[in-house]
Scaffold this active site. Structure first.
Site, short mmCIF file in Angstrom:
data_model
loop_
_atom_site.label_atom_id
_atom_site.label_comp_id
_atom_site.label_asym_id
_atom_site.label_seq_id
_atom_site.Cartn_x
_atom_site.Cartn_y
_atom_site.Cartn_z
N ASN A 6 9.37 -3.07 -0.92
CA ASN A 6 8.01 -2.55 -1.12
C ASN A 6 8.11 -1.24 -1.90
O ASN A 6 8.56 -0.23 -1.36
CB ASN A 6 7.36 -2.33 0.26
CG ASN A 6 5.99 -1.71 0.14
OD1 ASN A 6 5.39 -1.70 -0.94
ND2 ASN A 6 5.48 -1.20 1.25
N PHE A 7 7.67 -1.27 -3.15
CA PHE A 7 7.78 -0.05 -3.99
C PHE A 7 6.73 1.00 -3.61
O PHE A 7 6.85 2.14 -4.01
CB PHE A 7 7.57 -0.40 -5.47
CG PHE A 7 8.72 -1.12 -6.13
CD1 PHE A 7 9.77 -1.64 -5.39
CD2 PHE A 7 8.75 -1.28 -7.51
CE1 PHE A 7 10.82 -2.31 -6.02
CE2 PHE A 7 9.80 -1.93 -8.15
CZ PHE A 7 10.84 -2.45 -7.41
N LYS A 8 5.68 0.59 -2.90
CA LYS A 8 4.55 1.51 -2.59
C LYS A 8 4.06 2.10 -3.92
O LYS A 8 3.89 1.37 -4.88
CB LYS A 8 4.96 2.57 -1.58
CG LYS A 8 5.73 2.02 -0.40
CD LYS A 8 5.89 3.02 0.70
CE LYS A 8 6.87 2.52 1.73
NZ LYS A 8 6.81 3.20 2.99
N HIS A 90 -0.29 -3.59 5.94
CA HIS A 90 0.76 -2.55 5.96
C HIS A 90 0.23 -1.30 6.67
O HIS A 90 -0.94 -0.95 6.52
CB HIS A 90 1.20 -2.22 4.53
CG HIS A 90 2.44 -1.38 4.51
ND1 HIS A 90 2.41 -0.01 4.71
CD2 HIS A 90 3.75 -1.71 4.37
CE1 HIS A 90 3.65 0.45 4.67
NE2 HIS A 90 4.48 -0.55 4.46
N GLU A 92 0.52 1.78 6.12
CA GLU A 92 -0.08 2.84 5.30
C GLU A 92 -1.52 2.49 4.94
O GLU A 92 -2.37 3.35 4.81
CB GLU A 92 0.79 3.08 4.05
CG GLU A 92 2.03 3.88 4.43
CD GLU A 92 3.24 3.63 3.56
OE1 GLU A 92 3.10 3.02 2.49
OE2 GLU A 92 4.35 4.04 3.98
N GLU A 159 6.89 -3.60 11.90
CA GLU A 159 7.27 -2.30 11.33
C GLU A 159 6.68 -1.18 12.19
O GLU A 159 5.51 -0.81 12.00
CB GLU A 159 6.71 -2.16 9.91
CG GLU A 159 7.19 -3.22 8.95
CD GLU A 159 7.04 -2.74 7.52
OE1 GLU A 159 8.08 -2.61 6.86
OE2 GLU A 159 5.91 -2.46 7.08
N GLY A 165 9.28 5.21 6.57
CA GLY A 165 9.40 6.35 5.66
C GLY A 165 9.82 7.64 6.35
O GLY A 165 9.70 8.72 5.79
N SER A 195 12.67 2.24 7.77
CA SER A 195 13.88 2.98 7.40
C SER A 195 15.15 2.13 7.38
O SER A 195 16.23 2.59 7.78
CB SER A 195 14.05 4.21 8.30
OG SER A 195 12.93 5.07 8.14
C1 PEP Z 1 7.66 -0.17 4.31
O1 PEP Z 1 7.03 0.43 3.47
O2 PEP Z 1 7.29 -1.30 4.66
C2 PEP Z 1 8.84 0.46 4.90
C3 PEP Z 1 9.46 -0.15 5.88
O3 PEP Z 1 9.20 1.68 4.40
P1 PEP Z 1 10.59 2.48 4.69
O4 PEP Z 1 11.71 1.50 4.46
O5 PEP Z 1 10.59 3.59 3.68
O6 PEP Z 1 10.55 2.94 6.09
#
Ligand code: PEP
Length: 235
Positions: A6-8, A90, A92, A159, A165, A195
């Site tokens: 996931n590039f966000k 997600h 975010e 998640e 993040g 992470s």
């Molecule tokens: C994500 O954005 O789904 C995610 C798991 O981010 P990160 O790996 O940076 O925690």
């Protein structure tokens, strides 16, 4: 297994193209049987010529064919690139951008009707985790309200919000316990996200009921993401 990036809000059109070219040649050479999903920013979408194990998906889209929804992207814009994979729910989008469960359900129903592969994200905040496993499961199940979990193209990503993040990964014990309880209800494959990095990929992919990983930060470096795909192949 499913390995997803996931590039966000990272990478440009140019750097995404370079990334996907490198990834494609790595997967071609590796001959891996795992599915690889990449979610670049919408501005970088294109019709890429890819190994059939790789799919490019969209991080978010509005529940509409087209219309007057300023700043949003609908099915017509996605279809142009042959994209049939979407991330929904997600953390975010839920916690930073304030997307409600009702909006998420609408999105889910719309893209389900289009036959999309849906990576549907759930996960509890820190406060809920501190209350204990019963609260964790109740919170995660509440995020499934209105969602058809028997949909054949569903993949769930567990998640924990506090691990996204932040550099904090849930412990193996926490992941195993949570996935085990989620699996009693969810028959779809479940990924872990939060992470994940090269150093913990092997351990996380070895956890019972963990059928893949959704990687944010660590996936932005194509070499690191390829290393994770290589690790998955040897599990
Ligand atoms: C994500 O954005 O789904 C995610 C798991 O981010 P990160 O790996 O940076 O925690």
């Amino acid at each position: 297994m499913i390995i997803a990036a996931n590039f966000k809000t990272n990478h440009t059109r140019k750097s995404t193209k370079e990334y996907i070219e490198k990834l494609n040649s790595y997967v071609n050479d590796l001959g891996s049987k795992d599915s690889v999903l990449v979610f670049p920013p919408s501005t970088a979408l294109d019709s890429f010529d890819l190994n059939d194990k790789i799919s490019v998906g969209i991080q978010n889209a509005y529940a509409t064919e087209k219309g007057s929804f300023t700043g949003e992207i609908g099915y017509e814009q996605i279809e142009e690139f042959g994209i049939d994979t979407i991330l929904i729910g997600h953390s975010e989008r839920r916690h930073v951008l304030g997307e409600s469960q009702d909006e998420i359900v609408k999105k889910y129903e719309f893209y389900k009707a289009k036959g999309f592969k849906i990576i549907y994200c759930i996960g509890e905040p820190k406060k809920v985790r501190e209350e204990g496993i019963e609260s964790v499961i109740a919170y995660n199940f509440a995020q499934l309200e209105g969602i058809d979990i028997s949909y054949k193209n569903l993949i769930v990503a567990y998640e924990p919000v506090w691990a996204i993040g932040t550099g904090l990964t849930a412990s193996t014990k926490q992941i195993e316990e949570t996935l085990g309880l989620l699996k009693e209800k969810i028959k779809a494959p479940i990924l872990y996200g939060g992470s994940v990095k090269v150093a913990n990929t092997k351990e996380i992919l070895g956890i019972k009921n963990c059928e893949g990983i959704l990687v944010g930060t660590a996936s932005w470096d194509v070499n690191a993401f390829c290393e994770m795909i290589g690790i998955a192949k040897n599990i």
